[in-house]
Design a protein around this motif. Structure first.
Motif, mmCIF file in Angstrom:
data_model
loop_
_atom_site.group_PDB
_atom_site.id
_atom_site.type_symbol
_atom_site.label_atom_id
_atom_site.label_comp_id
_atom_site.label_asym_id
_atom_site.label_seq_id
_atom_site.Cartn_x
_atom_site.Cartn_y
_atom_site.Cartn_z
ATOM 1 N N SER A 52 28.337 8.029 -3.390
ATOM 2 C CA SER A 52 28.281 7.010 -2.380
ATOM 3 C C SER A 52 27.708 7.747 -0.936
ATOM 4 O O SER A 52 28.112 8.804 -0.629
ATOM 5 N N ILE A 53 26.710 7.077 -0.511
ATOM 6 C CA ILE A 53 25.840 7.309 0.422
ATOM 7 C C ILE A 53 26.170 6.649 1.696
ATOM 8 O O ILE A 53 25.440 5.459 1.773
ATOM 9 N N ASP A 54 26.622 7.171 2.674
ATOM 10 C CA ASP A 54 26.614 6.243 4.054
ATOM 11 C C ASP A 54 25.503 6.960 4.820
ATOM 12 O O ASP A 54 25.277 8.003 4.991
ATOM 13 N N ILE A 55 24.820 6.088 5.168
ATOM 14 C CA ILE A 55 23.466 6.489 5.862
ATOM 15 C C ILE A 55 23.661 7.362 7.023
ATOM 16 O O ILE A 55 22.729 8.167 7.568
ATOM 17 N N ALA B 2 26.408 3.953 -7.850
ATOM 18 C CA ALA B 2 26.078 4.681 -6.723
ATOM 19 C C ALA B 2 25.951 3.592 -5.637
ATOM 20 O O ALA B 2 25.764 2.385 -6.164
ATOM 21 N N ASP B 3 26.056 4.040 -4.564
ATOM 22 C CA ASP B 3 25.843 3.093 -3.224
ATOM 23 C C ASP B 3 25.477 3.604 -2.319
ATOM 24 O O ASP B 3 25.344 4.856 -2.028
ATOM 25 N N VAL B 4 24.699 2.673 -1.326
ATOM 26 C CA VAL B 4 24.006 3.220 -0.001
ATOM 27 C C VAL B 4 24.342 2.271 1.066
ATOM 28 O O VAL B 4 24.099 0.952 0.729
ATOM 29 N N VAL B 5 25.280 2.664 1.848
ATOM 30 C CA VAL B 5 26.017 1.814 2.777
ATOM 31 C C VAL B 5 25.551 2.128 4.185
ATOM 32 O O VAL B 5 25.144 3.124 4.800
ATOM 33 N N GLU B 6 25.982 0.933 5.188
ATOM 34 C CA GLU B 6 25.988 1.205 6.413
ATOM 35 C C GLU B 6 24.849 1.196 7.248
ATOM 36 O O GLU B 6 24.756 1.881 8.374
ATOM 37 N N PRO C 98 18.917 5.619 13.038
ATOM 38 C CA PRO C 98 19.636 5.176 14.138
ATOM 39 C C PRO C 98 20.338 3.930 14.038
ATOM 40 O O PRO C 98 21.281 3.345 14.451
ATOM 41 N N GLY C 99 19.932 3.291 12.881
ATOM 42 C CA GLY C 99 20.407 1.866 12.625
ATOM 43 C C GLY C 99 21.684 1.780 11.865
ATOM 44 O O GLY C 99 21.576 1.779 10.629
ATOM 45 N N THR C 100 22.713 2.199 12.406
ATOM 46 C CA THR C 100 24.103 2.242 11.630
ATOM 47 C C THR C 100 25.074 2.067 12.813
ATOM 48 O O THR C 100 25.112 2.128 13.798
ATOM 49 N N GLY C 101 26.245 1.644 12.275
ATOM 50 C CA GLY C 101 27.475 1.316 13.173
ATOM 51 C C GLY C 101 28.024 2.561 13.779
ATOM 52 O O GLY C 101 28.868 2.159 14.969
ATOM 53 N N THR C 102 28.235 3.661 12.944
ATOM 54 C CA THR C 102 28.961 4.785 13.483
ATOM 55 C C THR C 102 28.110 6.062 13.524
ATOM 56 O O THR C 102 28.606 6.987 12.895
ATOM 57 N N PRO C 103 26.990 6.180 14.604
ATOM 58 C CA PRO C 103 26.467 7.313 14.385
ATOM 59 C C PRO C 103 27.153 8.489 14.942
ATOM 60 O O PRO C 103 27.943 8.348 15.916
ATOM 61 N N ARG D 293 35.400 0.607 -16.601
ATOM 62 C CA ARG D 293 34.335 1.020 -17.467
ATOM 63 C C ARG D 293 34.507 2.557 -18.065
ATOM 64 O O ARG D 293 34.306 2.683 -19.162
ATOM 65 N N HIS D 294 34.576 3.414 -16.918
ATOM 66 C CA HIS D 294 34.672 4.819 -17.400
ATOM 67 C C HIS D 294 35.786 5.325 -17.159
ATOM 68 O O HIS D 294 35.816 6.923 -17.499
ATOM 69 N N GLY D 295 36.929 5.009 -16.689
ATOM 70 C CA GLY D 295 38.003 5.640 -16.371
ATOM 71 C C GLY D 295 37.853 6.281 -14.825
ATOM 72 O O GLY D 295 36.878 6.183 -14.271
ATOM 73 N N PRO D 296 38.897 7.188 -14.356
ATOM 74 C CA PRO D 296 38.584 7.960 -13.068
ATOM 75 C C PRO D 296 37.232 8.599 -13.224
ATOM 76 O O PRO D 296 36.808 9.243 -14.288
ATOM 77 N N VAL D 297 36.602 8.641 -12.144
ATOM 78 C CA VAL D 297 35.416 9.369 -11.803
ATOM 79 C C VAL D 297 35.335 10.489 -10.876
ATOM 80 O O VAL D 297 36.135 10.366 -9.935
ATOM 81 N N ALA D 298 34.505 11.358 -10.753
ATOM 82 C CA ALA D 298 34.127 12.459 -9.730
ATOM 83 C C ALA D 298 33.447 11.674 -8.779
ATOM 84 O O ALA D 298 32.643 10.732 -8.943
ATOM 85 N N LEU D 299 33.814 11.847 -7.453
ATOM 86 C CA LEU D 299 33.103 11.297 -6.259
ATOM 87 C C LEU D 299 32.358 12.444 -5.533
ATOM 88 O O LEU D 299 32.895 13.155 -4.982
ATOM 89 N N VAL D 300 31.005 12.109 -5.243
ATOM 90 C CA VAL D 300 30.079 12.711 -4.345
ATOM 91 C C VAL D 300 29.888 11.781 -3.164
ATOM 92 O O VAL D 300 29.109 10.857 -3.335
ATOM 93 N N HIS D 301 30.281 12.117 -1.898
ATOM 94 C CA HIS D 301 30.279 11.383 -1.039
ATOM 95 C C HIS D 301 29.586 11.949 0.296
ATOM 96 O O HIS D 301 30.090 12.962 0.836
ATOM 97 N N PHE D 302 28.480 11.273 0.593
ATOM 98 C CA PHE D 302 27.686 11.857 1.748
ATOM 99 C C PHE D 302 27.854 11.034 3.059
ATOM 100 O O PHE D 302 27.900 9.650 2.788
ATOM 101 N N ASP D 303 28.385 11.811 3.822
ATOM 102 C CA ASP D 303 28.820 10.796 5.125
ATOM 103 C C ASP D 303 29.184 11.595 6.336
ATOM 104 O O ASP D 303 29.425 13.103 6.244
ATOM 105 N N ALA D 304 29.285 11.139 7.456
ATOM 106 C CA ALA D 304 29.629 11.809 8.724
ATOM 107 C C ALA D 304 31.208 11.947 8.833
ATOM 108 O O ALA D 304 31.555 12.739 9.445
ATOM 109 N N HIS D 305 31.687 10.902 8.077
ATOM 110 C CA HIS D 305 33.259 10.841 8.140
ATOM 111 C C HIS D 305 33.748 10.999 6.811
ATOM 112 O O HIS D 305 33.223 10.450 5.949
#
Length: 335
Positions: A239-242, A281-285, A251-256, A140-152
């Protein structure tokens, strides 16, 4: 929207523990003639490498969202559901036995509910789901900038030979041309790694990183400024990995990973990103089997609400006034 939005049921009319099981008790996608933002569940965790269970994340986050008082977001100065028609689009029926099949189903479903200028906020599921969501956004928008919150970093090449896992989505996205080079950034990264080549490869893809330890030094305001300077006016996907949060807060996540952000820091960072050209946006894990007292699910529900509020601010020319009768929803009070 040309008509007044259908809003969530108020907790002053129906107790928050009752009523619809949608996110924040929003109307379902088929209950309104049109909408601006859809909240979509993707209950898929076939790409998980450690603790499974994120397939139950969307259900748990929706349940926790009952606790929200979503009429007015004080910090962002917006009443998102009064100005923007938001719906709960239900869940993608993603194949639990085939990652490739699931990726196709997720992408097609995302296309179907986010066309014609509509935005999508997705509740995962593991981080594998970010790849088909980025494919849909890029269509829909073409390539996008990604802001990624994550431990990994999530830019590994493969894991046990598998090219599509929750540790690989952004490498695949870079290879497929879905991301704007030199416009992408990780925040909250921490913990040991397998090899320094992981960091070098990540930098070669055009990513820059704010590690959790750096955030301790520069603070939230400077980190938000780095993010804004990095993405500029490009279309942005968050994109936000909890697990960006410390296990004390999620505490409720797969790879703390220990040493993460506090929930207040994450929310402050998100609320500092007003004015970005946010397109999805997404919120995952969220893996509720490892949660305690809904700590992780409630945090994720709050983050989803903040993302919807950011999108609503971007779609209105000016912020609306506070609720007409503040006595009905006293700050910090009950109900």
């Amino acid at each position: 929207m040309t008509t007044d939005p259908v809003q969530p049921v108020s907790g002053t009319e129906v107790p928050r523990f009752a009523g619809a099981a949608t996110f924040a008790r929003l109307p379902t996608i088929d209950a309104v003639p049109d909408y601006d933002v859809a909240v979509l569940g993707v209950p898929f965790d076939g790409g998980t490498s450690y603790r499974p269970g994120a397939r139950f994340g969307p259900m748990a986050v929706r349940q926790a969202s009952r606790h929200l008082r979503p009429a007015y977001h004080v910090e962002l100065d917006v009443a998102p559901f009064r100005t923007t028609q938001v719906v709960d689009a239900g869940d993608v029926a993603a194949n639990p036995f085939s990652i490739d099949a699931a990726l196709g189903e997720i992408g097609r479903h995302a296309d179907a509910v986010s066309g014609d200028g509509r935005a999508l906020v997705t509740i995962g599921g593991d981080h594998t789901v970010a790849l088909p969501l980025l494919r849909s956004v890029a269509r829909r928008h073409g390539p996008v900038a990604l802001v990624h919150f994550d431990a990994h970093l999530d830019t590994w090449d493969t894991y046990f030979g598998a090219p599509h896992t929750h540790g690989t989505p952004f490498r695949r996205a870079f290879e497929e041309g879905l991301l704007l080079e030199e416009k992408c950034l990780h925040a909250g990264i921490r913990g040991p790694i397998y090899d320094m080549s992981d960091l070098r490869a990540d930098e070669s893809f055009g990513f820059r990183t704010i590690r959790a330890a750096e955030l301790d030094v520069i603070g939230v305001e400077a980190a938000a400024r780095k993010i804004r300077d990095r993405v500029g006016d490009a279309p942005v996907y968050l994109s936000i990995d909890i697990d960006v949060l410390d296990p004390a807060f999620a505490p409720g996540t797969g790879t703390p990973e220990v040493g993460g952000l506090q929930s207040r820091e994450l929310l402050a960072l998100l609320r500092s990103l007003t004015g970005l050209n946010l397109v999805g946006a997404d919120v995952v894990e969220v893996a509720p089997a490892y949660d305690h007292a809904e700590i992780t699910s409630l945090t994720a529900a709050t983050v989803v609400f903040d993302l919807v509020a950011l999108l609503a601010r971007g779609r209105t020319s000016q912020a609306p006034s506070p609720p007409e009768d503040p006595a009905r929803t006293p700050p910090g009070g009950s109900p």
